[in-house]
Enzyme design. Structure first.
Site, PDB file in Angstrom:
ATOM      1  N   LYS A 247      39.186  43.109  31.402  1.00 44.47           N
ATOM      2  CA  LYS A 247      38.057  42.307  31.899  1.00 44.47           C
ATOM      3  C   LYS A 247      37.606  42.979  33.186  1.00 44.47           C
ATOM      4  O   LYS A 247      38.170  42.754  34.258  1.00 44.47           O
ATOM      5  CB  LYS A 247      38.514  40.871  32.148  1.00 44.47           C
ATOM      6  CG  LYS A 247      37.429  39.802  32.100  1.00 44.47           C
ATOM      7  CD  LYS A 247      36.292  39.981  33.079  1.00 44.47           C
ATOM      8  CE  LYS A 247      36.612  39.638  34.500  1.00 44.47           C
ATOM      9  NZ  LYS A 247      35.536  40.007  35.451  1.00 44.47           N
TER      10      LYS A 247
ATOM     11  N   SER B 274      40.717  40.692  45.214  1.00 42.34           N
ATOM     12  CA  SER B 274      40.915  40.094  46.539  1.00 42.34           C
ATOM     13  C   SER B 274      42.189  39.231  46.556  1.00 42.34           C
ATOM     14  O   SER B 274      42.650  38.756  45.512  1.00 42.34           O
ATOM     15  CB  SER B 274      39.706  39.241  46.902  1.00 42.34           C
ATOM     16  OG  SER B 274      39.537  38.230  45.942  1.00 42.34           O
TER      17      SER B 274
ATOM     18  N   CYS C   8      39.953  49.575  49.139  1.00 44.54           N
ATOM     19  CA  CYS C   8      41.116  48.793  49.573  1.00 44.54           C
ATOM     20  C   CYS C   8      42.010  49.628  50.477  1.00 44.54           C
ATOM     21  O   CYS C   8      42.892  49.094  51.140  1.00 44.54           O
ATOM     22  CB  CYS C   8      41.903  48.299  48.379  1.00 44.54           C
ATOM     23  SG  CYS C   8      42.588  49.649  47.441  1.00 44.54           S
TER      24      CYS C   8
HETATM   25  P1  NAD Z   1      37.478  39.814  43.386  1.00 38.14           P
HETATM   26  O1  NAD Z   1      38.804  39.237  43.648  1.00 38.14           O
HETATM   27  O2  NAD Z   1      36.281  39.017  43.767  1.00 38.14           O
HETATM   28  O3  NAD Z   1      37.305  40.132  41.818  1.00 38.14           O
HETATM   29  C1  NAD Z   1      38.254  40.891  41.124  1.00 38.14           C
HETATM   30  C2  NAD Z   1      38.243  40.472  39.653  1.00 38.14           C
HETATM   31  O4  NAD Z   1      38.619  39.095  39.568  1.00 38.14           O
HETATM   32  C3  NAD Z   1      36.876  40.590  38.996  1.00 38.14           C
HETATM   33  O5  NAD Z   1      37.049  41.069  37.683  1.00 38.14           O
HETATM   34  C4  NAD Z   1      36.356  39.161  38.998  1.00 38.14           C
HETATM   35  O6  NAD Z   1      35.515  38.884  37.912  1.00 38.14           O
HETATM   36  C5  NAD Z   1      37.614  38.330  38.907  1.00 38.14           C
HETATM   37  N1  NAD Z   1      37.515  37.052  39.631  1.00 38.14           N
HETATM   38  C6  NAD Z   1      36.795  36.804  40.743  1.00 38.14           C
HETATM   39  N2  NAD Z   1      36.981  35.527  41.134  1.00 38.14           N
HETATM   40  C7  NAD Z   1      37.841  34.968  40.252  1.00 38.14           C
HETATM   41  C8  NAD Z   1      38.433  33.671  40.136  1.00 38.14           C
HETATM   42  N3  NAD Z   1      38.178  32.714  41.002  1.00 38.14           N
HETATM   43  N4  NAD Z   1      39.281  33.462  39.109  1.00 38.14           N
HETATM   44  C9  NAD Z   1      39.574  34.427  38.229  1.00 38.14           C
HETATM   45  N5  NAD Z   1      39.035  35.678  38.289  1.00 38.14           N
HETATM   46  C10 NAD Z   1      38.186  35.938  39.295  1.00 38.14           C
HETATM   47  O7  NAD Z   1      37.449  41.258  44.076  1.00 38.14           O
HETATM   48  P2  NAD Z   1      36.226  42.263  44.203  1.00 38.14           P
HETATM   49  O8  NAD Z   1      35.263  41.712  45.200  1.00 38.14           O
HETATM   50  O9  NAD Z   1      35.714  42.639  42.876  1.00 38.14           O
HETATM   51  O10 NAD Z   1      36.965  43.552  44.795  1.00 38.14           O
HETATM   52  C11 NAD Z   1      37.216  43.729  46.157  1.00 38.14           C
HETATM   53  C12 NAD Z   1      38.602  43.265  46.540  1.00 38.14           C
HETATM   54  O11 NAD Z   1      39.569  43.957  45.758  1.00 38.14           O
HETATM   55  C13 NAD Z   1      38.958  43.570  47.974  1.00 38.14           C
HETATM   56  O12 NAD Z   1      39.664  42.478  48.507  1.00 38.14           O
HETATM   57  C14 NAD Z   1      39.850  44.798  47.883  1.00 38.14           C
HETATM   58  O13 NAD Z   1      40.746  44.972  48.952  1.00 38.14           O
HETATM   59  C15 NAD Z   1      40.565  44.499  46.626  1.00 38.14           C
HETATM   60  N6  NAD Z   1      41.124  45.698  46.038  1.00 38.14           N
HETATM   61  C16 NAD Z   1      42.466  45.886  46.147  1.00 38.14           C
HETATM   62  C17 NAD Z   1      43.039  47.033  45.642  1.00 38.14           C
HETATM   63  C18 NAD Z   1      44.508  47.263  45.751  1.00 38.14           C
HETATM   64  O14 NAD Z   1      44.985  48.184  45.112  1.00 38.14           O
HETATM   65  N7  NAD Z   1      45.248  46.478  46.500  1.00 38.14           N
HETATM   66  C19 NAD Z   1      42.243  48.001  45.011  1.00 38.14           C
HETATM   67  C20 NAD Z   1      40.875  47.775  44.903  1.00 38.14           C
HETATM   68  C21 NAD Z   1      40.337  46.607  45.423  1.00 38.14           C
END
Ligand code: NAD
Length: 495
Positions: A173, A226, A281
């Site tokens: 997804k 996140s 990240c």
């Molecule tokens: P996000 O958490 O908003 O979304 C990530 C995924 O989760 C997406 O596919 C989204 O559709 C889904 N999602 C969003 N809200 C949800 C919910 N309430 N319930 C279930 N699924 C949900 O993150 P983003 O904005 O797409 O990406 C940026 C974030 O990702 C930053 O916080 C960054 O630090 C983090 N990140 C971490 C790493 C790591 O390896 N630690 C790597 C890349 C990005």
């Protein structure tokens, strides 16, 4: 405008959802794709196909799996420009960055090509008299991946390569903000000969993720995104008995000791803080200036700001593109008001730079003398805003990092090997750079943070990825000695 489809059972499948989401070109602000958001029934269809394909895929020989991975690697490599261009058009990062992301994603497929070696178990001959003991690494079944917007090609490949190599079938997804790269990846694996149903892509939002969490046929979930979502997915999915690795947000510090090469450190701060518009990240978002290094270091960073060319990612002259959405750009910009309200020294306010058109651009911001208690330090901003915190000693720098909620990556700049060695031992982060600002491990190590940057006990990709996507079985066996067997073995027995 294109309407994207899901990828179920080996090919594009139109979504029957009435709910859709817009996908923008962040450089122009124009919508380029209409994305169907999967219903529960569509998720169930993808999972059912993955479940149906699982037994045959698990039984496929390691030699054949490796052969397919080699073929997929070749196709991904041949199509790398196409994938990078899809990343740039929906994420906004400059083409060279997008190409780098695709290359780092392909590294994981290269690692997974070694699966015959990686899945070797242990063997103890004659553990007890006449008894041998050995271990097998078997696939989990159907596993799911939920990925973030900021690496729409690399992060799916972190998961897909090892999950498939280990004999699992997969339902991805991807982020609904930049979903096209995942379709190109699915196409490449299919063209390489992957059987239908082994890799599926389902577009969607929370509805789809919630269904994956509760679906009884899903054995494990890999999540990257996140921290609030990572924590919630970890808690809910483990409660249903699933294996979960959930990588979360970050706030990465770069410590600069007084003996550091300041030009090297300032160059690194620029590329690590503002590259990909700070939407990494592993981006450096806090520079920690130790002792009296602050004035010279901040000056060195500030003089470099004007050299960074901001523009559309498709322009080869651009070094930084727009942010992912208008809302995110405005949220990032709002931290400058926070900084002003707290009396920090705003050396550069990115809002002052004007851009033509409706793209989601923001200039570079540099904020000095940020307090450790400030929201600029405590919260993940995920944009081109670099905070500088001044501390008196090395110990203060380590305490600052270790007291932080996140523990993804960090770096130290110094010429002193002893100080660097102490730092790598004392700092509470999953990935540490010594004169390297973004220490993302190569594919044959594993990637992951500590504290609120990772929920679960397994880092992602590399050896820990193979561990995550398999479960171990230990066999203890006894066979009668042929000398005592009553069956005619066709050779003389000695008694
Ligand atoms: P996000 O958490 O908003 O979304 C990530 C995924 O989760 C997406 O596919 C989204 O559709 C889904 N999602 C969003 N809200 C949800 C919910 N309430 N319930 C279930 N699924 C949900 O993150 P983003 O904005 O797409 O990406 C940026 C974030 O990702 C930053 O916080 C960054 O630090 C983090 N990140 C971490 C790493 C790591 O390896 N630690 C790597 C890349 C990005």
């Amino acid at each position: 405008m294109t309407r994207l489809e899901h990828w179920i059972n080996g090919g594009p499948t139109p979504g029957d959802a009435t709910r859709t989401a817009p996908v923008f070109d962040p450089a122009t602000g124009a919508q380029r794709v209409e994305l169907p958001l999967a219903t529960v029934e569509e998720v169930d269809r993808a999972v059912a196909n993955a479940a149906a394909a699982a037994p045959a895929w698990a039984a496929t020989s390691l030699a054949r799996r490796a052969e397919l991975l080699f073929a997929a690697r070749e196709l991904l490599h041949q199509r790398r420009d196409l994938i990078a261009s899809a990343v740039t058009s929906e994420h906004g990062k400059v083409l060279s960055d997008a190409a780098g992301e695709v290359a780092r994603g392909i590294e994981n497929v290269e690692f997974a090509c070694g699966i015959p070696h990686l899945l070797k178990g242990g063997y103890s001959h004659q553990a007890s008299t006449g008894i041998d003991v050995f271990s097998l690494h078997q696939p989990l079944g159907v596993v799911a991946g939920v990925t973030p917007f900021n690496f729409p090609a690399m992060v799916p490949l972190w998961m897909i390569a090892n999950a498939l190599a280990c004999g699992n079938t997969f339902v991805l997804k991807p982020s609904e903000k930049d979903p096209s790269a995942s379709m190109l990846i699915a196409q490449a694996f299919s063209d390489a000969g992957l059987p239908p149903g082994v890799l599926n892509v389902i577009h969607g939002d929370r509805v789809a993720v919630d269904r994956l969490i509760e679906h009884p046929e899903i054995a494990a979930i890999s999540f990257v995104g996140s921290t609030p979502v990572a924590r919630s997915i970890y808690e809910r999915a483990t409660a249903t008995g699933k294996r979960v690795q959930a990588l979360g947000g970050a706030k990465n510090h770069m410590v600069v000791l007084p003996d550091a090469d300041l030009d090297l450190a300032a160059d690194a701060a620029i590329s690590a803080a503002y590259g990909s518009a700070g939407e990494r990240c592993m981006a450096i978002s806090v520079v920690v200036a130790v002792g009296d290094v602050g004035d010279d270091l901040v000056d060195a960073i500030e003089t470099r700001l004007d050299r960074v060319r901001i523009g559309p990612g498709t322009d080869p002259d651009s070094e930084m593109g727009p942010l992912i959405t208008r809302e995110h750009r405005d949220r990032v910009a709002s931290y400058l008001d926070v900084a002003a309200g707290e009396g920090a020294d705003i050396r550069r306010d990115g809002r002052a730079q004007r851009f033509e058109g409706d793209g989601f651009f923001l200039g570079l911001s540099l904020v000095d003398r940020v307090s450790p208690w400030s929201r600029l330090h405590r919260e993940e901003i995920f944009g081109p805003v670099l905070a500088v915190i001044r501390v008196a000693t090395y110990d203060d720098a380590v305490t600052l990092i270790n007291d932080h909620e996140f523990g993804n990556g960090c770096a130290i700049y110094t010429r002193d090997g002893g100080a660097a060695r102490r730092f790598q031992g004392e700092v509470q982060c999953g990935m540490v750079g010594v004169n390297v600002p973004i220490p993302v491990p190569v594919a044959y190590y594993s990637f992951g943070g500590w504290k609120a940057s990772l929920f679960g006990d397994s880092h992602i990709y590399g050896p820990e990825g193979v561990h995550f996507y398999t479960r171990t079985k230990v066999v203890t066996q006894r066979w009668p000695d042929p000398a005592t067997s009553t069956i005619d073995l066709g050779f003389p027995r000695t008694r």
